[in-house]
Scaffold this motif. Structure first.
Motif, short mmCIF file in Angstrom:
data_model
loop_
_atom_site.label_atom_id
_atom_site.label_comp_id
_atom_site.label_asym_id
_atom_site.label_seq_id
_atom_site.Cartn_x
_atom_site.Cartn_y
_atom_site.Cartn_z
N SER A 66 -13.12 12.46 -19.89
CA SER A 66 -13.33 13.86 -19.56
C SER A 66 -12.96 14.12 -18.10
CB SER A 66 -14.78 14.25 -19.81
OG SER A 66 -15.00 15.59 -19.44
N ALA A 67 -13.39 13.24 -17.20
CA ALA A 67 -13.06 13.38 -15.78
C ALA A 67 -11.56 13.28 -15.57
CB ALA A 67 -13.80 12.33 -14.96
N PHE A 68 -10.91 12.37 -16.28
CA PHE A 68 -9.46 12.22 -16.18
C PHE A 68 -8.75 13.50 -16.62
CE2 PHE A 68 -5.35 11.01 -18.05
CZ PHE A 68 -4.76 10.45 -16.94
N GLU A 69 -9.17 14.06 -17.74
CA GLU A 69 -8.56 15.31 -18.24
C GLU A 69 -8.75 16.44 -17.24
OE1 GLU A 69 -10.58 15.67 -21.98
OE2 GLU A 69 -9.03 14.54 -23.06
N GLN A 70 -9.96 16.55 -16.68
CA GLN A 70 -10.21 17.58 -15.67
C GLN A 70 -9.34 17.35 -14.44
OE1 GLN A 70 -14.41 17.44 -14.89
NE2 GLN A 70 -14.97 18.27 -16.89
N GLY A 71 -9.21 16.09 -14.06
CA GLY A 71 -8.40 15.75 -12.89
C GLY A 71 -6.94 16.12 -13.09
N ILE A 72 -6.41 15.84 -14.27
CA ILE A 72 -5.02 16.20 -14.56
C ILE A 72 -4.82 17.71 -14.47
CG2 ILE A 72 -3.26 16.27 -16.39
CD1 ILE A 72 -3.50 13.56 -15.01
N ALA A 73 -5.76 18.46 -15.04
CA ALA A 73 -5.67 19.92 -14.99
C ALA A 73 -5.72 20.42 -13.55
CB ALA A 73 -6.78 20.55 -15.82
N LEU A 74 -6.62 19.85 -12.75
CA LEU A 74 -6.73 20.25 -11.36
C LEU A 74 -5.47 19.89 -10.58
CD1 LEU A 74 -10.43 19.26 -10.64
CD2 LEU A 74 -9.47 21.57 -10.48
N ALA A 75 -4.94 18.70 -10.82
CA ALA A 75 -3.72 18.27 -10.13
C ALA A 75 -2.56 19.21 -10.46
CB ALA A 75 -3.37 16.83 -10.50
N ARG A 76 -2.45 19.59 -11.70
CA ARG A 76 -1.38 20.52 -12.10
C ARG A 76 -1.57 21.89 -11.46
NH1 ARG A 76 -1.15 18.61 -18.42
NH2 ARG A 76 0.20 16.82 -18.05
N GLU A 77 -2.82 22.34 -11.41
CA GLU A 77 -3.12 23.62 -10.78
C GLU A 77 -2.76 23.58 -9.29
OE1 GLU A 77 -7.10 26.21 -9.90
OE2 GLU A 77 -6.96 25.20 -11.84
N CYS A 78 -3.13 22.50 -8.63
CA CYS A 78 -2.81 22.35 -7.20
C CYS A 78 -1.31 22.29 -6.98
CB CYS A 78 -3.48 21.10 -6.63
SG CYS A 78 -5.27 21.23 -6.44
N GLN A 79 -0.60 21.56 -7.82
CA GLN A 79 0.85 21.46 -7.70
C GLN A 79 1.51 22.82 -7.88
OE1 GLN A 79 2.72 18.84 -6.67
NE2 GLN A 79 4.36 20.33 -6.66
N GLN A 80 1.02 23.60 -8.83
CA GLN A 80 1.58 24.93 -9.06
C GLN A 80 1.32 25.83 -7.86
OE1 GLN A 80 3.56 25.98 -11.70
NE2 GLN A 80 3.89 27.63 -10.24
N THR A 81 0.13 25.74 -7.30
CA THR A 81 -0.20 26.53 -6.12
C THR A 81 0.71 26.17 -4.95
OG1 THR A 81 -2.51 26.73 -6.83
CG2 THR A 81 -2.04 27.15 -4.51
N LEU A 82 0.95 24.88 -4.76
CA LEU A 82 1.85 24.44 -3.69
C LEU A 82 3.28 24.90 -3.94
CD1 LEU A 82 0.53 20.83 -3.06
CD2 LEU A 82 0.31 22.81 -1.54
N SER A 83 3.73 24.84 -5.18
CA SER A 83 5.09 25.31 -5.51
C SER A 83 5.22 26.81 -5.24
CB SER A 83 5.41 25.02 -6.97
OG SER A 83 5.52 23.65 -7.19
N ASP A 84 4.20 27.56 -5.62
CA ASP A 84 4.21 29.01 -5.36
C ASP A 84 4.26 29.30 -3.87
OD1 ASP A 84 4.04 29.35 -8.11
OD2 ASP A 84 1.92 29.93 -8.09
N ALA A 85 3.49 28.55 -3.09
CA ALA A 85 3.48 28.74 -1.64
C ALA A 85 4.84 28.40 -1.04
CB ALA A 85 2.39 27.87 -1.00
N GLU A 86 5.46 27.33 -1.53
CA GLU A 86 6.78 26.94 -1.05
C GLU A 86 7.80 28.04 -1.33
OE1 GLU A 86 9.82 23.14 -1.29
OE2 GLU A 86 8.36 23.42 -2.87
N GLN A 87 7.73 28.65 -2.50
CA GLN A 87 8.64 29.72 -2.84
C GLN A 87 8.42 30.94 -1.93
OE1 GLN A 87 8.08 30.47 -7.01
NE2 GLN A 87 9.26 28.66 -7.62
N ARG A 88 7.16 31.23 -1.64
CA ARG A 88 6.86 32.36 -0.75
C ARG A 88 7.42 32.11 0.64
NH1 ARG A 88 0.73 33.84 -0.97
NH2 ARG A 88 1.46 35.37 0.54
N VAL A 89 7.25 30.90 1.15
CA VAL A 89 7.78 30.56 2.47
C VAL A 89 9.30 30.69 2.47
CG1 VAL A 89 8.12 28.66 4.12
CG2 VAL A 89 5.85 29.10 3.15
N HIS A 90 9.94 30.19 1.41
CA HIS A 90 11.40 30.28 1.31
C HIS A 90 11.85 31.75 1.33
CE1 HIS A 90 15.45 29.06 0.24
NE2 HIS A 90 15.44 29.97 -0.71
#
Length: 77
Positions: free
Chosen positions: A35-59
């Motif tokens: 369960s912790a692993f599944e939650q961690g994967i979801a959080l990691a994906r959410e964080c990665q998406q947030t970082l990608s969105d921020a990178e696009q905004r900066v660009h």
């Protein structure tokens, strides 16, 4: 467990760090670990998406007349 609302990046990252610490301790049952692993994967994906969105905004902010202007950086001494 599905996340019902989008949380702030910092909060998601802190939750991810907590889950990693729990998993590293090795005190969780197999089901709790999965369960912790599944939650961690979801959080990691959410964080990665947030970082990608921020990178696009900066660009987009740096883009001028179809060309990207790079801001000057000071050399590390």
């Amino acid at each position: 467990m599905a996340r019902k609302k989008k949380v702030e990046f910092e909060q998601a990252l802190q939750e991810l760090e907590t889950l990693v610490q729990q998993l590293e301790q090795g005190d969780l049952s197999l089901e709790a670990s999965l369960s912790a692993f599944e939650q961690g994967i979801a959080l990691a994906r959410e964080c990665q998406q947030t970082l990608s969105d921020a990178e696009q905004r900066v660009h987009l902010v740096l883009e001028q007349n179809g060309q990207v202007s790079k801001p000057p950086f000071q050399d590390d001494i």
